[in-house]
Design a protein around this motif. Sequence first.
Motif, mmCIF file in Angstrom:
data_model
loop_
_atom_site.group_PDB
_atom_site.id
_atom_site.type_symbol
_atom_site.label_atom_id
_atom_site.label_comp_id
_atom_site.label_asym_id
_atom_site.label_seq_id
_atom_site.Cartn_x
_atom_site.Cartn_y
_atom_site.Cartn_z
ATOM 1 N N GLU A 77 0.819 -1.167 0.131
ATOM 2 C CA GLU A 77 -0.011 0.002 -0.075
ATOM 3 C C GLU A 77 0.844 1.174 -0.006
ATOM 4 O OE1 GLU A 77 -4.077 1.651 2.098
ATOM 5 O OE2 GLU A 77 -2.602 0.325 3.336
ATOM 6 N N SER A 78 1.998 1.381 0.774
ATOM 7 C CA SER A 78 3.029 2.559 0.793
ATOM 8 C C SER A 78 3.163 2.571 -0.689
ATOM 9 C CB SER A 78 4.024 2.148 1.761
ATOM 10 O OG SER A 78 3.402 2.019 3.234
ATOM 11 N N ALA A 79 3.546 1.536 -1.164
ATOM 12 C CA ALA A 79 4.437 1.889 -2.500
ATOM 13 C C ALA A 79 3.206 2.236 -3.623
ATOM 14 C CB ALA A 79 5.115 0.389 -2.993
ATOM 15 N N GLY A 80 2.060 2.056 -3.175
ATOM 16 C CA GLY A 80 1.119 2.539 -4.375
ATOM 17 C C GLY A 80 0.433 1.477 -5.099
ATOM 18 N N VAL A 81 0.815 0.131 -4.938
ATOM 19 C CA VAL A 81 0.250 -0.602 -6.072
ATOM 20 C C VAL A 81 -1.020 -1.589 -5.554
ATOM 21 C CG1 VAL A 81 2.570 -1.182 -6.967
ATOM 22 C CG2 VAL A 81 1.782 -2.585 -5.226
ATOM 23 N N ILE A 82 -1.307 -1.234 -4.215
ATOM 24 C CA ILE A 82 -2.670 -1.769 -3.566
ATOM 25 C C ILE A 82 -3.273 -0.740 -3.037
ATOM 26 C CG2 ILE A 82 -1.821 -4.247 -3.812
ATOM 27 C CD1 ILE A 82 -1.903 -4.079 -0.469
ATOM 28 N N GLU A 83 -4.552 -0.899 -2.636
ATOM 29 C CA GLU A 83 -5.279 -0.034 -1.925
ATOM 30 C C GLU A 83 -6.425 -0.659 -1.212
ATOM 31 O OE1 GLU A 83 -7.943 2.138 -5.554
ATOM 32 O OE2 GLU A 83 -5.882 2.895 -5.083
ATOM 33 N N VAL A 84 -6.903 0.015 -0.235
ATOM 34 C CA VAL A 84 -8.244 -0.405 0.407
ATOM 35 C C VAL A 84 -9.512 0.000 -0.153
ATOM 36 C CG1 VAL A 84 -9.747 -0.489 2.652
ATOM 37 C CG2 VAL A 84 -7.243 -0.507 2.670
ATOM 38 N N THR A 85 -10.187 -1.098 -0.775
ATOM 39 C CA THR A 85 -11.532 -0.636 -1.359
ATOM 40 C C THR A 85 -12.867 -0.856 -0.716
ATOM 41 O OG1 THR A 85 -12.664 -0.879 -3.467
ATOM 42 C CG2 THR A 85 -11.925 -2.930 -2.443
ATOM 43 N N ASP A 86 -12.866 -1.731 0.364
ATOM 44 C CA ASP A 86 -14.236 -2.035 1.160
ATOM 45 C C ASP A 86 -13.777 -2.380 2.385
ATOM 46 O OD1 ASP A 86 -16.848 -2.237 1.458
ATOM 47 O OD2 ASP A 86 -16.937 -3.788 0.219
ATOM 48 N N THR A 87 -14.977 -2.487 3.401
ATOM 49 C CA THR A 87 -14.691 -3.053 4.681
ATOM 50 C C THR A 87 -15.737 -4.125 4.683
ATOM 51 O OG1 THR A 87 -13.886 -0.933 5.473
ATOM 52 C CG2 THR A 87 -14.851 -2.413 7.104
ATOM 53 N N CYS A 88 -15.412 -5.076 5.452
ATOM 54 C CA CYS A 88 -16.348 -6.164 5.677
ATOM 55 C C CYS A 88 -16.073 -6.602 7.289
ATOM 56 C CB CYS A 88 -16.445 -7.273 4.784
ATOM 57 S SG CYS A 88 -14.950 -8.532 4.754
ATOM 58 N N TYR A 89 -16.814 -7.643 7.777
ATOM 59 C CA TYR A 89 -16.640 -7.786 9.296
ATOM 60 C C TYR A 89 -16.257 -9.562 9.403
ATOM 61 C CZ TYR A 89 -18.058 -3.212 10.036
ATOM 62 O OH TYR A 89 -18.025 -1.891 10.049
ATOM 63 N N SER A 90 -15.682 -9.847 10.314
ATOM 64 C CA SER A 90 -15.472 -11.495 10.669
ATOM 65 C C SER A 90 -16.613 -11.976 11.164
ATOM 66 C CB SER A 90 -13.921 -11.469 11.525
ATOM 67 O OG SER A 90 -14.412 -10.833 12.705
ATOM 68 N N GLU A 91 -16.497 -12.979 11.480
ATOM 69 C CA GLU A 91 -17.877 -13.691 12.024
ATOM 70 C C GLU A 91 -18.089 -12.967 13.667
ATOM 71 O OE1 GLU A 91 -20.059 -15.914 10.943
ATOM 72 O OE2 GLU A 91 -19.249 -15.719 9.042
ATOM 73 N N LYS A 92 -16.846 -12.780 14.035
ATOM 74 C CA LYS A 92 -16.724 -12.420 15.503
ATOM 75 C C LYS A 92 -17.005 -10.809 15.615
ATOM 76 C CE LYS A 92 -13.455 -15.743 17.001
ATOM 77 N NZ LYS A 92 -12.308 -15.940 17.472
ATOM 78 N N GLY A 93 -17.354 -10.226 14.334
ATOM 79 C CA GLY A 93 -17.745 -8.847 14.388
ATOM 80 C C GLY A 93 -16.436 -8.025 14.253
ATOM 81 N N ARG A 94 -15.209 -8.478 14.052
ATOM 82 C CA ARG A 94 -14.060 -7.386 13.631
ATOM 83 C C ARG A 94 -14.137 -6.947 12.375
ATOM 84 N NH1 ARG A 94 -10.732 -11.836 16.551
ATOM 85 N NH2 ARG A 94 -11.018 -11.389 18.610
ATOM 86 N N GLU A 95 -13.719 -5.709 12.302
ATOM 87 C CA GLU A 95 -13.794 -4.888 11.134
ATOM 88 C C GLU A 95 -12.638 -5.226 10.348
ATOM 89 O OE1 GLU A 95 -14.864 -0.447 10.344
ATOM 90 O OE2 GLU A 95 -12.634 -0.428 10.327
ATOM 91 N N MET A 96 -12.739 -5.654 9.006
ATOM 92 C CA MET A 96 -11.649 -6.179 8.311
ATOM 93 C C MET A 96 -11.528 -5.069 6.924
ATOM 94 S SD MET A 96 -11.904 -10.292 8.375
ATOM 95 C CE MET A 96 -13.579 -10.225 7.437
ATOM 96 N N SER A 97 -10.280 -4.722 6.374
ATOM 97 C CA SER A 97 -10.241 -3.857 5.205
ATOM 98 C C SER A 97 -10.156 -5.097 4.151
ATOM 99 C CB SER A 97 -8.888 -3.374 5.315
ATOM 100 O OG SER A 97 -8.901 -2.379 6.261
ATOM 101 N N VAL A 98 -10.850 -4.717 2.931
ATOM 102 C CA VAL A 98 -10.687 -5.367 1.818
ATOM 103 C C VAL A 98 -9.823 -4.717 0.723
ATOM 104 C CG1 VAL A 98 -11.908 -6.437 -0.224
ATOM 105 C CG2 VAL A 98 -13.175 -6.242 2.088
ATOM 106 N N TYR A 99 -8.628 -5.482 0.246
ATOM 107 C CA TYR A 99 -7.762 -4.883 -0.735
ATOM 108 C C TYR A 99 -7.859 -5.366 -1.875
ATOM 109 C CZ TYR A 99 -5.030 -3.621 3.577
ATOM 110 O OH TYR A 99 -4.804 -2.968 4.968
ATOM 111 N N VAL A 100 -7.276 -4.463 -2.815
ATOM 112 C CA VAL A 100 -7.373 -4.589 -4.247
ATOM 113 C C VAL A 100 -6.208 -3.975 -4.971
ATOM 114 C CG1 VAL A 100 -8.817 -2.415 -4.735
ATOM 115 C CG2 VAL A 100 -9.156 -4.273 -6.290
ATOM 116 N N VAL A 101 -5.735 -4.449 -5.981
ATOM 117 C CA VAL A 101 -4.737 -3.542 -6.554
ATOM 118 C C VAL A 101 -5.259 -2.124 -7.107
ATOM 119 C CG1 VAL A 101 -3.845 -5.502 -7.765
ATOM 120 C CG2 VAL A 101 -5.545 -4.541 -8.851
ATOM 121 N N SER A 102 -4.332 -1.289 -7.179
ATOM 122 C CA SER A 102 -4.563 0.059 -7.379
ATOM 123 C C SER A 102 -5.233 0.246 -8.656
ATOM 124 C CB SER A 102 -3.542 0.917 -7.300
ATOM 125 O OG SER A 102 -2.633 0.798 -6.215
#
Length: 150
Positions: A77-102
């Motif tokens: 992400e720091s190099a700029g080749v991927i980015e966070v595109t969405d957020t979803c939640y684990s079965e336990k309710g923890r927030e998780m970032s969804v990554y995708v190529v830039s």
Amino acid sequence: MSRILPTQTDATVERSDTPAVLSLDDDGTRDVIEVLSSETAYEIFRLLNETPATPSRIADQLNQSVQNVHYHLENLESAGVIEVTDTCYSEKGREMSVYVVSEDPTLLFLGTEDDRPSLKRAFKSFASLLGPPSILLAAGESISQFVTAE
């Protein structure tokens, strides 16, 4: 019972038609080469080029620890080749970032700023035939081979 929080993402990999071009005299070139020289980071990048994913999904698919995946995701992400595109939640309710190529594919070449105009024209023609993700993967393969040969 329906879930209040989404545990899946509907994010897709969407790419622009015009690649960003990095040359030897660009500041970001070294960062991109260094981050993709790691086998784990390179495999994460390839996986994200196919489909968006959470760190835990990446860890499962690559048989890596979530902590190791997080380390490489931060570098990518720091190099700029991927980015966070969405957020979803684990079965336990923890927030998780969804990554995708830039969104903008990145083309690395071993030339200088002066070589860019003719190179950009050539790769725009090439991109229209194969599509930007193909060029990015080809560039990644070349860089991976270049870095491991040193």
